[in-house]
Write an enzyme that holds these catalytic residues in place. Structure first.
Site, PDB file in Angstrom:
ATOM      1  N   HIS A 186      33.192 -19.149   2.835  1.00 59.10           N
ATOM      2  CA  HIS A 186      32.918 -17.777   3.290  1.00 59.10           C
ATOM      3  C   HIS A 186      34.092 -17.229   4.112  1.00 59.10           C
ATOM      4  O   HIS A 186      34.358 -16.032   4.089  1.00 59.10           O
ATOM      5  CB  HIS A 186      31.647 -17.729   4.153  1.00 59.10           C
ATOM      6  CG  HIS A 186      30.365 -17.714   3.370  1.00 59.10           C
ATOM      7  ND1 HIS A 186      30.066 -16.751   2.432  1.00 59.10           N
ATOM      8  CD2 HIS A 186      29.279 -18.535   3.399  1.00 59.10           C
ATOM      9  CE1 HIS A 186      28.858 -16.982   1.919  1.00 59.10           C
ATOM     10  NE2 HIS A 186      28.357 -18.067   2.488  1.00 59.10           N
ATOM     11  N   GLY A 245      23.053 -23.149   7.371  1.00 56.89           N
ATOM     12  CA  GLY A 245      24.387 -22.817   7.841  1.00 56.89           C
ATOM     13  C   GLY A 245      24.607 -21.325   7.742  1.00 56.89           C
ATOM     14  O   GLY A 245      23.857 -20.618   7.059  1.00 56.89           O
ATOM     15  N   GLN A 281      29.061 -13.357   7.214  1.00 57.67           N
ATOM     16  CA  GLN A 281      27.704 -13.044   6.731  1.00 57.67           C
ATOM     17  C   GLN A 281      26.946 -12.111   7.659  1.00 57.67           C
ATOM     18  O   GLN A 281      25.920 -11.552   7.262  1.00 57.67           O
ATOM     19  CB  GLN A 281      26.892 -14.328   6.524  1.00 57.67           C
ATOM     20  CG  GLN A 281      27.392 -15.145   5.343  1.00 57.67           C
ATOM     21  CD  GLN A 281      26.486 -16.342   5.116  1.00 57.67           C
ATOM     22  OE1 GLN A 281      26.610 -17.347   5.796  1.00 57.67           O
ATOM     23  NE2 GLN A 281      25.572 -16.224   4.170  1.00 57.67           N
ATOM     24  N   CYS A 320      22.409 -19.480  -0.952  1.00 59.94           N
ATOM     25  CA  CYS A 320      23.143 -18.770   0.099  1.00 59.94           C
ATOM     26  C   CYS A 320      22.284 -17.596   0.562  1.00 59.94           C
ATOM     27  O   CYS A 320      21.708 -16.884  -0.266  1.00 59.94           O
ATOM     28  CB  CYS A 320      24.473 -18.260  -0.461  1.00 59.94           C
ATOM     29  SG  CYS A 320      25.480 -17.381   0.750  1.00 59.94           S
ATOM     30  N   LEU A 321      22.211 -17.404   1.885  1.00 58.44           N
ATOM     31  CA  LEU A 321      21.411 -16.310   2.437  1.00 58.44           C
ATOM     32  C   LEU A 321      21.938 -14.951   1.982  1.00 58.44           C
ATOM     33  O   LEU A 321      21.198 -13.975   1.970  1.00 58.44           O
ATOM     34  CB  LEU A 321      21.419 -16.380   3.971  1.00 58.44           C
ATOM     35  CG  LEU A 321      20.755 -17.627   4.576  1.00 58.44           C
ATOM     36  CD1 LEU A 321      21.065 -17.711   6.067  1.00 58.44           C
ATOM     37  CD2 LEU A 321      19.251 -17.626   4.327  1.00 58.44           C
ATOM     38  N   HIS A 380      30.738 -25.115   1.925  1.00 60.90           N
ATOM     39  CA  HIS A 380      30.133 -23.837   1.550  1.00 60.90           C
ATOM     40  C   HIS A 380      30.458 -22.764   2.607  1.00 60.90           C
ATOM     41  O   HIS A 380      30.905 -21.660   2.268  1.00 60.90           O
ATOM     42  CB  HIS A 380      28.615 -24.018   1.407  1.00 60.90           C
ATOM     43  CG  HIS A 380      27.852 -22.761   1.134  1.00 60.90           C
ATOM     44  ND1 HIS A 380      27.134 -22.558  -0.016  1.00 60.90           N
ATOM     45  CD2 HIS A 380      27.684 -21.636   1.892  1.00 60.90           C
ATOM     46  CE1 HIS A 380      26.570 -21.352   0.043  1.00 60.90           C
ATOM     47  NE2 HIS A 380      26.885 -20.767   1.186  1.00 60.90           N
ATOM     48  N   GLU A 381      30.267 -23.118   3.882  1.00 59.16           N
ATOM     49  CA  GLU A 381      30.510 -22.142   4.955  1.00 59.16           C
ATOM     50  C   GLU A 381      32.006 -21.835   5.085  1.00 59.16           C
ATOM     51  O   GLU A 381      32.398 -20.692   5.318  1.00 59.16           O
ATOM     52  CB  GLU A 381      29.953 -22.636   6.296  1.00 59.16           C
ATOM     53  CG  GLU A 381      28.451 -22.933   6.312  1.00 59.16           C
ATOM     54  CD  GLU A 381      27.579 -21.822   5.753  1.00 59.16           C
ATOM     55  OE1 GLU A 381      28.000 -20.646   5.801  1.00 59.16           O
ATOM     56  OE2 GLU A 381      26.485 -22.128   5.248  1.00 59.16           O
TER      57      GLU A 381
END
Ligand code: NI
Length: 173
Positions: free
Chosen positions: A144, A45, A50, A98-99, A140-141
């Protein structure tokens, strides 16, 4: 492909702005950049902040990868102005990464079942039920977009692992 913003950057701590017109050229460009950026990673995701774009757009793209070997397969789904409500108070803890926070994994409590609403790329309003890992990715997304990261939701610092220790633990499963 765009550079992925890393923890500590202001962009990850801002509340993202709602999208007005989904057909806007800027919005289309942001979505295309998110898609190609995500495709170049092993993530499941991504959220617009991000890639440094403070807009309410996420992509949920569960798929088995070396990062998440047990993730269910689904078509990558672009969600604009997403919202959700829990369908029960029940939360369960599972691993996330997480990226924007490389090298770390943690156990995070999330709602197991949620009802989500979003606008798709064609401008259609979509409502659907998610559960388990896909519901987890969504939450999670979504965080953000609110300027939160998953580490903000861990119950205890002892639930935070280095990726190396996490993979050791997974080998034993
Ligand atoms: Ni993330």
């Amino acid at each position: 492909m765009r550079e992925i913003v890393q923890l500590g950057a202001e962009a990850l701590r801002k509340k993202a702005e709602a999208v007005g017109d989904v057909h806007d050229d800027d919005i289309r460009r942001i979505i295309a950049d998110m898609q190609s950026t995500l495709a170049g990673t092993q993530g499941v995701g991504i959220a617009a902040p991000q890639i440094g774009e403070s807009r309410r757009i996420i992509i949920v793209a569960s798929r088995p990868t070396p990062r998440y070997p047990h993730a269910p397969q689904m078509e990558p789904t672009v969600m604009i102005n997403p919202a959700f409500e829990p369908l029960s108070d029940h939360k369960e803890k599972d691993w996330e990464g997480c990226l924007s926070i490389p090298g770390i994994r943690a156990l995070v409590p999330r709602y197991r079942e949620i009802l989500i609403r979003y606008t798709d790329q064609q401008g259609n309003f979509v409502e659907l039920k998610l559960d388990g890992f896909v519901a987890r990715i969504f939450q999670h997304e979504y965080d953000h977009l609110e300027g939160r990261v998953y580490l903000d939701s861990v119950e205890n610092n002892r639930d935070i692992f280095s990726e190396r220790e996490y993979f050791k633990l997974m080998e034993g499963c």
